[in-house]
Enzyme design. Structure first.
Site, short mmCIF file in Angstrom:
data_model
loop_
_atom_site.label_atom_id
_atom_site.label_comp_id
_atom_site.label_asym_id
_atom_site.label_seq_id
_atom_site.Cartn_x
_atom_site.Cartn_y
_atom_site.Cartn_z
N TYR A 14 -10.97 3.53 3.58
CA TYR A 14 -11.42 2.27 4.19
C TYR A 14 -11.47 2.35 5.71
O TYR A 14 -11.89 1.41 6.37
CB TYR A 14 -10.49 1.12 3.81
CG TYR A 14 -10.45 0.84 2.33
CD1 TYR A 14 -11.57 0.34 1.68
CD2 TYR A 14 -9.30 1.07 1.59
CE1 TYR A 14 -11.54 0.07 0.32
CE2 TYR A 14 -9.26 0.80 0.23
CZ TYR A 14 -10.38 0.31 -0.40
OH TYR A 14 -10.36 0.05 -1.73
N HIS A 19 -14.41 -3.95 7.05
CA HIS A 19 -13.20 -4.73 6.77
C HIS A 19 -11.98 -4.21 7.55
O HIS A 19 -10.94 -4.84 7.50
CB HIS A 19 -12.92 -4.70 5.27
CG HIS A 19 -12.73 -6.05 4.65
ND1 HIS A 19 -13.01 -7.25 5.28
CD2 HIS A 19 -12.26 -6.40 3.43
CE1 HIS A 19 -12.74 -8.25 4.48
NE2 HIS A 19 -12.28 -7.77 3.35
N TYR A 64 -2.99 -4.44 1.77
CA TYR A 64 -4.41 -4.60 1.50
C TYR A 64 -4.84 -5.99 1.95
O TYR A 64 -4.04 -6.92 2.04
CB TYR A 64 -4.79 -4.33 0.04
CG TYR A 64 -4.63 -2.87 -0.31
CD1 TYR A 64 -5.67 -1.98 -0.14
CD2 TYR A 64 -3.41 -2.39 -0.76
CE1 TYR A 64 -5.52 -0.63 -0.43
CE2 TYR A 64 -3.25 -1.05 -1.05
CZ TYR A 64 -4.30 -0.17 -0.88
OH TYR A 64 -4.13 1.16 -1.15
N ASN A 66 -6.47 -8.64 0.90
CA ASN A 66 -6.31 -9.91 0.20
C ASN A 66 -4.88 -10.39 0.09
O ASN A 66 -4.64 -11.53 -0.31
CB ASN A 66 -6.94 -9.83 -1.19
CG ASN A 66 -8.44 -9.71 -1.11
OD1 ASN A 66 -9.05 -9.82 -0.05
ND2 ASN A 66 -9.07 -9.46 -2.25
N ASN A 112 -11.01 -13.58 2.83
CA ASN A 112 -9.86 -13.60 1.91
C ASN A 112 -8.56 -13.21 2.59
O ASN A 112 -7.50 -13.72 2.22
CB ASN A 112 -10.12 -12.69 0.71
CG ASN A 112 -11.15 -13.27 -0.23
OD1 ASN A 112 -11.33 -14.48 -0.30
ND2 ASN A 112 -11.83 -12.41 -0.95
#
Length: 187
Positions: A14, A19, A64, A66, A112
């Site tokens: 990632y 993000h 993470y 969320n 989120n």
């Protein structure tokens, strides 16, 4: 005492995604303040700095995106910081790519990670620095877009935006009022 949190996802896959703008900006803040991410606590990778005698914690949650709120809640409790002493940096699909927007409070919008932070802490009145990621030329679902890698031709644009976000966070912990930070860096 200040807490600066950059939202993102911890895995290497990632690292260069939209993000992870918060993670990347947090690294830039740490560099500006001469801090290194040396320890893990409160489900976060943490760097410590001192600015004008005040301790500054720079954190990248390992929960993470969320579940970012879990880490923020733990960090806020451990370091006894108020919402006004906490700055959260994150990507924002609602802003054009490369733009930053600073606000003293607000809702989670479509994010989120911010929904988790607000839900876990119960706060809405904390400063946030949003890094715009929307590309009008890309037409894929938001979830796929935010987890896709930044295009090489956009690296310079995002590098500049992240530096600006880091400068804004550094100005805030150096004593600049959030309204003045907004006036100087929004756009």
């Amino acid at each position: 005492m200040f807490l600066i949190v950059g939202l993102g996802n911890p895995e290497k896959k990632y690292e260069k995604t939209f993000h992870n703008m918060g993670y990347l900006a947090a690294a830039d803040v740490a560099e500006k303040l001469g801090a290194k991410f040396k320890k893990k606590e409160c489900e976060s990778s943490v760097a410590e700095a001192y600015v004008n005698g005040e301790k500054v914690i720079i954190a990248r949650p390992l929960t993470y995106m969320n579940n970012s709120g879990r880490a923020v809640k733990q960090l806020a409790a451990k370091y006894k910081v108020s919402p006004q002493q906490t700055v959260v940096i994150y990507d924002d699909y609602d802003l054009p790519k490369g733009k930053i927007r600073i606000r003293p409070e607000g809702s989670a919008g479509t994010h989120n990670g911010m929904r988790s932070v607000i839900g876990e802490t119960g706060w809405k009145n904390f400063p946030r620095i949003r890094v715009g990621i929307r590309d009008e030329e890309v037409n894929i679902p938001i979830i796929d877009y935010v987890l896709s890698e930044v295009k090489r031709e956009d690296y310079a644009l995002f590098t500049a935006a992240l530096q600006k976000a880091a400068e804004a966070a550094a100005a805030f912990v150096n004593g600049m009022k959030i309204e003045d930070v907004m006036n100087k860096f929004n756009g």
